[in-house]
Scaffold this motif. Structure first.
Motif: not given
Length: 72
Positions: A13, A18-21, A30
């Protein structure tokens, strides 16, 4: 106390990812990031090394310190 799961989420954060990035940056899926953040799985040492290099936090800090309370 082990702060690892919260610290993984905090680093993600902090970088506004994002979790994907975040997963792409660390070469994992992810779903692994999700599992680590929700404390459903423990990351292997190789992931901790990569995360330490990526975030510039020591592995000890990642595990033992509550990073969101440190002055950066």
């Amino acid at each position: 106390m082990n702060y690892l799961s919260k610290n993984i989420r905090y680093i993600r954060t902090l970088k506004r990812l994002s979790q994907e990035q975040f997963a792409d940056d660390l070469n994992v899926s992810r779903s692994r990031i999700s599992s680590y953040e929700e404390n459903r799985a423990r990351p292997p040492i190789s992931f901790l090394i990569a995360l330490s290099d990526y975030s510039n936090f020591t592995m000890e800090a990642l595990i033992k310190k509550k990073l969101n309370t440190l002055e950066l």
